[in-house]
Design a protein around this motif. Structure first.
Motif, PDB file in Angstrom:
ATOM      1  N   VAL A 257       0.926  -1.081   0.320  1.00  0.00           N
ATOM      2  CA  VAL A 257       0.145  -0.308  -0.037  1.00  0.00           C
ATOM      3  C   VAL A 257       1.043   1.199  -0.562  1.00  0.00           C
ATOM      4  N   ALA A 258       2.174   1.186   0.929  1.00  0.00           N
ATOM      5  CA  ALA A 258       2.957   1.812   0.704  1.00  0.00           C
ATOM      6  C   ALA A 258       3.186   2.979  -0.940  1.00  0.00           C
ATOM      7  N   GLY A 259       3.741   1.737  -1.371  1.00  0.00           N
ATOM      8  CA  GLY A 259       4.326   2.350  -2.532  1.00  0.00           C
ATOM      9  C   GLY A 259       3.636   2.573  -3.414  1.00  0.00           C
ATOM     10  N   ARG A 260       1.913   2.551  -3.387  1.00  0.00           N
ATOM     11  CA  ARG A 260       0.820   2.852  -4.458  1.00  0.00           C
ATOM     12  C   ARG A 260       0.997   4.597  -4.333  1.00  0.00           C
ATOM     13  N   SER A 261       0.059   4.987  -5.604  1.00  0.00           N
ATOM     14  CA  SER A 261       0.178   6.765  -6.004  1.00  0.00           C
ATOM     15  C   SER A 261      -0.653   6.532  -6.942  1.00  0.00           C
ATOM     16  N   GLU A 262      -1.140   7.657  -7.444  1.00  0.00           N
ATOM     17  CA  GLU A 262      -2.032   8.242  -8.005  1.00  0.00           C
ATOM     18  C   GLU A 262      -1.684   9.659  -8.758  1.00  0.00           C
ATOM     19  N   THR A 263      -1.834  10.386  -9.504  1.00  0.00           N
ATOM     20  CA  THR A 263      -1.778  11.506  -9.962  1.00  0.00           C
ATOM     21  C   THR A 263      -2.430  12.529 -10.301  1.00  0.00           C
ATOM     22  N   LEU A 264      -2.158  13.960  -9.907  1.00  0.00           N
ATOM     23  CA  LEU A 264      -3.080  14.740  -9.955  1.00  0.00           C
ATOM     24  C   LEU A 264      -2.579  15.765 -10.262  1.00  0.00           C
ATOM     25  N   TYR A 265      -2.678  16.258 -11.595  1.00  0.00           N
ATOM     26  CA  TYR A 265      -2.721  17.588 -12.497  1.00  0.00           C
ATOM     27  C   TYR A 265      -3.220  18.921 -12.378  1.00  0.00           C
ATOM     28  N   LEU A 266      -2.988  19.571 -12.561  1.00  0.00           N
ATOM     29  CA  LEU A 266      -2.670  21.109 -11.469  1.00  0.00           C
ATOM     30  C   LEU A 266      -3.063  22.146 -13.057  1.00  0.00           C
ATOM     31  N   GLU A 267      -3.697  23.189 -13.392  1.00  0.00           N
ATOM     32  CA  GLU A 267      -3.070  24.102 -14.118  1.00  0.00           C
ATOM     33  C   GLU A 267      -3.213  25.330 -13.404  1.00  0.00           C
ATOM     34  N   LEU A 268      -3.374  26.743 -14.003  1.00  0.00           N
ATOM     35  CA  LEU A 268      -3.876  27.693 -14.074  1.00  0.00           C
ATOM     36  C   LEU A 268      -3.948  28.431 -15.622  1.00  0.00           C
ATOM     37  N   ARG A 269      -5.005  28.912 -15.727  1.00  0.00           N
ATOM     38  CA  ARG A 269      -5.045  30.419 -16.945  1.00  0.00           C
ATOM     39  C   ARG A 269      -5.187  31.268 -17.035  1.00  0.00           C
ATOM     40  N   GLN A 270      -4.922  32.605 -17.391  1.00  0.00           N
ATOM     41  CA  GLN A 270      -5.329  33.756 -17.956  1.00  0.00           C
ATOM     42  C   GLN A 270      -5.975  34.227 -19.285  1.00  0.00           C
ATOM     43  N   GLY A 271      -6.913  34.337 -19.120  1.00  0.00           N
ATOM     44  CA  GLY A 271      -6.882  35.090 -20.643  1.00  0.00           C
ATOM     45  C   GLY A 271      -7.028  33.586 -21.599  1.00  0.00           C
ATOM     46  N   GLY A 272      -7.044  32.246 -21.019  1.00  0.00           N
ATOM     47  CA  GLY A 272      -6.978  31.190 -22.500  1.00  0.00           C
ATOM     48  C   GLY A 272      -5.133  30.601 -21.526  1.00  0.00           C
ATOM     49  N   GLN A 273      -4.564  31.626 -21.633  1.00  0.00           N
ATOM     50  CA  GLN A 273      -3.245  30.774 -21.803  1.00  0.00           C
ATOM     51  C   GLN A 273      -2.856  31.046 -20.007  1.00  0.00           C
ATOM     52  N   ALA A 274      -1.680  29.618 -20.736  1.00  0.00           N
ATOM     53  CA  ALA A 274      -1.105  29.108 -19.085  1.00  0.00           C
ATOM     54  C   ALA A 274      -0.245  29.452 -18.639  1.00  0.00           C
ATOM     55  N   ILE A 275       0.049  30.015 -16.811  1.00  0.00           N
ATOM     56  CA  ILE A 275       0.926  30.611 -16.338  1.00  0.00           C
ATOM     57  C   ILE A 275       1.033  29.402 -14.942  1.00  0.00           C
ATOM     58  N   ASP A 276       2.653  30.066 -15.175  1.00  0.00           N
ATOM     59  CA  ASP A 276       3.438  28.934 -13.865  1.00  0.00           C
ATOM     60  C   ASP A 276       2.822  29.573 -13.024  1.00  0.00           C
ATOM     61  N   PRO A 277       2.088  28.093 -12.085  1.00  0.00           N
ATOM     62  CA  PRO A 277       0.746  27.836 -11.004  1.00  0.00           C
ATOM     63  C   PRO A 277       1.688  28.460  -9.252  1.00  0.00           C
ATOM     64  N   ALA A 278       3.639  28.114  -9.778  1.00  0.00           N
ATOM     65  CA  ALA A 278       4.376  28.163  -8.474  1.00  0.00           C
ATOM     66  C   ALA A 278       4.373  29.755  -8.324  1.00  0.00           C
ATOM     67  N   ASP A 279       3.940  30.471  -9.153  1.00  0.00           N
ATOM     68  CA  ASP A 279       3.335  32.115  -8.468  1.00  0.00           C
ATOM     69  C   ASP A 279       2.721  32.212  -7.823  1.00  0.00           C
ATOM     70  N   TRP A 280       0.935  31.301  -7.495  1.00  0.00           N
ATOM     71  CA  TRP A 280      -0.017  31.799  -7.047  1.00  0.00           C
ATOM     72  C   TRP A 280       0.105  30.387  -5.752  1.00  0.00           C
ATOM     73  N   PHE A 281       0.329  29.696  -6.345  1.00  0.00           N
ATOM     74  CA  PHE A 281       0.067  28.576  -5.330  1.00  0.00           C
ATOM     75  C   PHE A 281       1.648  28.229  -4.168  1.00  0.00           C
ATOM     76  N   ASP A 282       1.401  27.983  -2.209  1.00  0.00           N
ATOM     77  CA  ASP A 282       2.049  28.293  -1.297  1.00  0.00           C
ATOM     78  C   ASP A 282       2.246  26.962  -1.697  1.00  0.00           C
ATOM     79  N   LEU A 283       4.158  26.366  -1.982  1.00  0.00           N
ATOM     80  CA  LEU A 283       4.844  25.650  -2.889  1.00  0.00           C
ATOM     81  C   LEU A 283       5.728  25.051  -1.121  1.00  0.00           C
ATOM     82  N   SER A 284       6.101  25.931  -0.694  1.00  0.00           N
ATOM     83  CA  SER A 284       6.804  25.234   0.480  1.00  0.00           C
ATOM     84  C   SER A 284       6.456  24.233   1.185  1.00  0.00           C
ATOM     85  N   GLY A 285       7.521  23.266   1.223  1.00  0.00           N
ATOM     86  CA  GLY A 285       7.871  22.387   1.522  1.00  0.00           C
ATOM     87  C   GLY A 285       8.339  21.490   0.498  1.00  0.00           C
ATOM     88  N   GLN A 286       7.889  21.708  -0.623  1.00  0.00           N
ATOM     89  CA  GLN A 286       8.258  20.815  -2.090  1.00  0.00           C
ATOM     90  C   GLN A 286       9.570  20.987  -2.360  1.00  0.00           C
TER      91      GLN A 286
END
Length: 288
Positions: A257-286
């Motif tokens: 069980v410890a070896g199992r994982s699933e994958t989530l994908y996250l995007e942020l778009r403005q006016g249809g154009q993708a921008i870097d989510p790192a500028d908006w999300f708190d990624l401390s600890g990553q």
């Protein structure tokens, strides 16, 4: 005179043989004295074997009790997991019914399906949605105020960042995260659910509009709670990752069980154009 000690010895051996039970009464080829000696030796061994048999029997009964206890525990844990999943769904629905937010405002379903059938890429869809916002953004907290402090929608570890290629050489303009199976996915900010369901090759997605012209794309879910057009609050349950149904053996075998994982994908778009989510999300600890 000489025969008396010999006779006494034989008589004593015969009396000893009479006290020995079972097959050891068989006559030893070397005479009654050897028969008595071998009988006493076998009697000692038999006592030890009987004690060992009793010990093994006790262990077998203990093992059977442990197996029964394990089966009962697995059933209890499985019932608990099922109840937890039902409770999550009921809680998210209760939150949706009781929160003090604007009422549901959705796109016409026919128009939305026609739009999905006409687009070939996520960017085309995001651009189309940005050109006709839901109209609920004015009643929600200002999305721009959340820059740099948005919480990630799920607990997990970032595998790839904005523009990083995977092992197949494919890069996407978003974050790829590894999560626990059945992990709860929540809304990073207030917004309108513009679409929920399968989309292109992204699997099951939620398209959340946190502000006019903005779009948060969350893909890879299994179950999705809100409907298209629902308005959600920050932290509301959006759905669950796949793998929430756990087999009985997985409760007692922690390593697989410890070896199992699933994958989530996250995007942020403005006016249809993708921008870097790192500028908006708190990624401390990553990882960097």
């Amino acid at each position: 005179m000489r025969s008396r000690p010999r006779s006494a010895e034989i008589l004593g051996a015969m009396m000893a043989v009479e006290r020995i039970e079972g097959p050891v009464m068989l006559v030893h080829p070397q005479g009654p004295l050897a028969t008595a000696r071998s009988g006493m030796m076998i009697a000692d061994v038999a006592a030890g074997m009987q004690a060992e048999a009793a010990r093994i029997g006790a262990l077998a009964r203990e093992l059977a009790a442990l197996r029964s206890l394990r089966e009962t525990a697995v059933e209890t844990l499985a019932d608990g997991l099922s109840s937890l999943q039902d409770a999550r769904a009921e809680l998210s629905q209760a939150i949706a019914d009781r929160r003090d937010l604007p009422p549901r405002v959705g796109d016409d379903e026919t128009r939305m399906l026609a739009l999905l059938n006409s687009v070939r890429t996520l960017q085309e869809l995001a651009t189309s949605l940005a050109e006709r916002p839901s109209g609920a953004s004015s009643d929600l907290p200002v999305f721009a105020s959340a820059r740099g402090r948005l919480e990630l929608p799920v607990i997990g570890a970032i595998l790839r960042r904005f523009g990083e290629a995977d092992t197949a050489g494919i890069n996407r303009p978003g974050l790829v995260m590894a999560t626990e199976p059945g992990a709860l996915v929540t809304a990073p900010w207030y917004g309108t659910v513009r679409y929920r369901g399968p989309l292109l090759d992204y699997g099951t997605v939620v398209l959340l509009e946190p502000g006019e012209g903005w779009l948060i794309v969350i893909a890879g879910l299994d179950a999705v709670y809100p409907r298209t057009g629902d308005v959600v609050a920050q932290g509301d349950a959006l759905g669950m990752m796949p793998g929430g149904s756990v087999a009985g053996d997985e409760f007692v075998q922690a390593a697989p069980v410890a070896g199992r994982s699933e994958t989530l994908y996250l995007e942020l778009r403005q006016g249809g154009q993708a921008i870097d989510p790192a500028d908006w999300f708190d990624l401390s600890g990553q990882r960097p």
